[in-house]
Design a protein around this motif. Structure first.
Motif, short mmCIF file in Angstrom:
data_model
loop_
_atom_site.label_atom_id
_atom_site.label_comp_id
_atom_site.label_asym_id
_atom_site.label_seq_id
_atom_site.Cartn_x
_atom_site.Cartn_y
_atom_site.Cartn_z
N ASP A 209 0.87 -1.17 0.00
CA ASP A 209 0.00 0.00 0.00
C ASP A 209 0.91 1.23 0.00
O ASP A 209 0.99 1.96 0.98
CB ASP A 209 -0.92 -0.03 1.22
N THR A 210 1.62 1.41 -1.12
CA THR A 210 2.60 2.49 -1.21
C THR A 210 2.31 3.35 -2.42
O THR A 210 1.45 3.04 -3.24
CB THR A 210 4.04 1.93 -1.34
N ALA A 211 3.07 4.44 -2.53
CA ALA A 211 2.90 5.37 -3.64
C ALA A 211 3.56 4.89 -4.92
O ALA A 211 3.47 5.56 -5.95
CB ALA A 211 3.46 6.75 -3.26
N ARG A 212 4.23 3.71 -4.89
CA ARG A 212 4.91 3.25 -6.10
C ARG A 212 4.55 1.83 -6.50
O ARG A 212 5.20 1.25 -7.36
CB ARG A 212 6.42 3.37 -5.92
N HIS A 213 3.49 1.26 -5.92
CA HIS A 213 3.08 -0.10 -6.26
C HIS A 213 1.63 -0.13 -6.74
O HIS A 213 0.77 0.57 -6.21
CB HIS A 213 3.22 -1.03 -5.05
N LEU A 214 1.39 -1.00 -7.73
CA LEU A 214 0.05 -1.26 -8.23
C LEU A 214 -0.16 -2.77 -8.31
O LEU A 214 0.80 -3.54 -8.45
CB LEU A 214 -0.14 -0.66 -9.63
N ALA A 215 -1.42 -3.20 -8.23
CA ALA A 215 -1.72 -4.62 -8.37
C ALA A 215 -1.79 -5.04 -9.84
O ALA A 215 -1.63 -6.21 -10.17
CB ALA A 215 -3.04 -4.95 -7.68
N GLN A 216 -2.05 -4.10 -10.71
CA GLN A 216 -2.00 -4.32 -12.15
C GLN A 216 -1.26 -3.15 -12.77
O GLN A 216 -1.56 -1.99 -12.47
CB GLN A 216 -3.41 -4.41 -12.76
N TYR A 217 -0.30 -3.46 -13.61
CA TYR A 217 0.40 -2.40 -14.32
C TYR A 217 0.75 -2.86 -15.72
O TYR A 217 0.54 -4.03 -16.08
CB TYR A 217 1.66 -1.95 -13.55
N THR A 218 1.24 -1.95 -16.54
CA THR A 218 1.61 -2.27 -17.91
C THR A 218 3.10 -2.50 -17.98
O THR A 218 3.89 -1.65 -17.56
CB THR A 218 1.20 -1.13 -18.86
N SER A 219 3.47 -3.64 -18.53
CA SER A 219 4.89 -4.01 -18.62
C SER A 219 5.35 -3.94 -20.07
O SER A 219 4.68 -4.45 -20.97
CB SER A 219 5.09 -5.42 -18.07
N LEU A 220 6.49 -3.29 -20.28
CA LEU A 220 7.14 -3.24 -21.58
C LEU A 220 8.26 -4.27 -21.54
O LEU A 220 9.30 -4.04 -20.93
CB LEU A 220 7.69 -1.85 -21.88
N ASP A 221 8.04 -5.41 -22.16
CA ASP A 221 8.96 -6.54 -22.09
C ASP A 221 9.69 -6.73 -23.40
O ASP A 221 9.11 -6.54 -24.48
CB ASP A 221 8.19 -7.82 -21.77
N ALA A 222 10.95 -7.16 -23.32
CA ALA A 222 11.73 -7.51 -24.50
C ALA A 222 12.62 -8.70 -24.18
O ALA A 222 13.06 -8.87 -23.04
CB ALA A 222 12.58 -6.32 -24.96
N GLU A 223 12.87 -9.51 -25.18
CA GLU A 223 13.75 -10.67 -25.04
C GLU A 223 14.47 -10.87 -26.37
O GLU A 223 13.85 -10.77 -27.43
CB GLU A 223 12.95 -11.91 -24.67
N LEU A 224 15.77 -11.14 -26.33
CA LEU A 224 16.54 -11.30 -27.56
C LEU A 224 17.53 -12.45 -27.45
O LEU A 224 18.08 -12.70 -26.37
CB LEU A 224 17.29 -10.02 -27.91
N GLY A 225 17.72 -13.14 -28.56
CA GLY A 225 18.60 -14.28 -28.60
C GLY A 225 19.96 -13.97 -29.19
O GLY A 225 20.19 -12.89 -29.74
N PHE A 226 20.86 -14.94 -29.04
CA PHE A 226 22.22 -14.85 -29.55
C PHE A 226 22.99 -13.68 -28.93
O PHE A 226 23.70 -12.95 -29.62
CB PHE A 226 22.23 -14.78 -31.09
#
Length: 423
Positions: A209-226
């Motif tokens: 219950d803080t000013a920087r946490h949410l139970a749902q948020y939007t994540s910008l994810d990336a993953e790369l190979g090699f």
């Protein structure tokens, strides 16, 4: 397309008869004349109304046709005269506070309770414009680097991604969970596309219950190979951040100006410090992680010593990283994982992952965890996966930090937290 002139374009039509449309932002009655300020998605237009004319209520939706006249006193340098006003919809009740006021005269709970109308205020809408521009920049930067956008399930059969609490749901009579991240799916898709990213919701049932946490948020994810190691992932993250900020400059300039946001520069190479050195610099406390106070101290140090508002902290202890994190071959007990600090706060977590099937079996055994819950995840590694890594940026946390918001809920559309499930 709709035959309509937006407020930002009105000056270009001086001497022409045009139609505008929007919401009545404010009514101003003077002795000899009245004014309607009409708000649309690009700003506010001024309409000069003859005396004695009935004025629609504030937040009425109107369509106005009139002659455009240049005027130095008008918003944007032009105004509409000789108007014909058509009311398209009238409000059933007044907004909770004056949306025309230059500052928001309401506390955050009032704003959140009345979000559908409160977010019409230009200062409350501005962070969301910056958020949208950031996503556009993220996508554009990764598209240029040969990434493929994917869309992964948010309903999953097992809750195995992290130690965070999860939300359980009834899935046709059997238990399921809301996904804590797309981590397992995006790793599997490295075996298909080599480079992937996703913009989507994630769910964390942590009772913060803080000013920087949410139970749902939007994540910008990336993953790369090699990849050679986590430094290749850090280089891609640097490009993503630069692209996000460039898009904010180009697409959300009005919002940046309204909020008086100081946009940071992304160095050609973001400075990096190993976890052990970070602890030594910021005051060793014996914990295998950085405290919020240490993150703030390190951010000030990076700005002072390197002129950068961004700082990588690398080599976190393996004990504090997920089991799929690749260990540092040169430093036993440490990982090829990193965090990115921005203006005193952890913004991004990422690193190199394990990629050999047997390494996963060994990692789970070392932590005393059974293989069965991970069998679906491990199938991708049974068929050969390249060295790979990735990262995740919390969009609302990024936007809040960028705009200087004191509470992450100011950067979220309809935030979900420990107490709020509506609107």
């Amino acid at each position: 397309m709709i035959s309509r002139v937006l407020s930002a374009e009105l000056k270009e039509h001086a001497g022409q008869r045009v139609t505008i449309a929007g919401w009545v932002h404010r009514r101003r009655r003077l002795k000899s004349v009245s004014f309607l300020l009409v708000r649309d998605r690009r700003g506010v237009s001024q309409v000069v109304v003859p005396p004695g004319t009935a004025l629609p209520a504030e937040e009425s939706v109107v369509r106005v046709t009139g002659l455009v006249r240049s005027g130095t006193q008008a918003p944007g340098g032009a105004e509409l005269t000789g108007p014909r006003i058509e009311v398209l919809a009238e409000p059933a009740q007044a907004p909770p506070f004056g949306l025309y006021r230059p500052v928001v005269p309401a506390e955050l709970p009032v704003v959140l309770d009345h979000a559908p109308v409160a977010l019409r205020h230009p200062l409350l809408r501005a962070p969301l414009e910056i958020s949208a521009a950031s996503v556009a920049g993220f996508r554009a930067a990764l598209d240029r680097l040969g990434f493929t956008e994917i869309h992964t399930p948010k309903l999953v059969a097992s809750a195995t991604e992290s130690g965070a609490d999860v939300f359980s749901v009834d899935y046709f009579g059997r238990p399921a969970y809301l996904a804590q991240s797309p981590q397992f799916f995006k790793q599997a898709m490295v075996g298909v596309f080599e480079r992937v990213y996703e913009v989507g919701p994630v769910f964390r049932a942590e009772p913060h219950d803080t000013a920087r946490h949410l139970a749902q948020y939007t994540s910008l994810d990336a993953e790369l190979g090699f990849v050679r190691d986590h430094r290749d992932v850090m280089a891609v993250l640097r490009e993503a951040l630069a692209g996000m900020l460039e898009a904010v400059r180009l697409r959300a300039a009005r919002a940046v100006e309204a909020l008086d946001v100081a946009l940071p520069e992304v160095p050609a190479e973001i400075p990096a410090v190993h976890f052990t050195e970070a602890k030594r610099l910021s005051g060793e406390d014996g914990e295998p992680d950085l405290s919020p106070a240490q993150e703030r101290w390190l951010s000030r140090w990076a700005l002072r010593e390197h002129g950068s508002e961004f700082l990588f902290v690398t080599g976190y202890p393996m004990a504090k990283r997920p089991f799929y994190t690749h260990p540092d071959p040169a430093r036993p007990g440490h990982s090829n994982g990193f965090d990115l600090l921005f203006r005193g706060l952890e913004l991004v977590t990422g690193g190199q992952r394990l990629h050999r099937y047997q390494d996963y079996l060994d990692a789970l055994a070392a932590r005393g965890e059974p293989v069965e819950p991970y069998e679906g995840y491990l199938k991708a590694f049974e068929h050969g996966m390249p060295p790979h890594g990735g990262f995740a940026i919390g969009l609302e946390r990024w936007t809040a930090r960028l705009t200087g918001a004191s509470n992450i809920r100011q950067a979220a559309l309809f935030p979900r937290d420990l107490h709020r499930l509506s609107p």
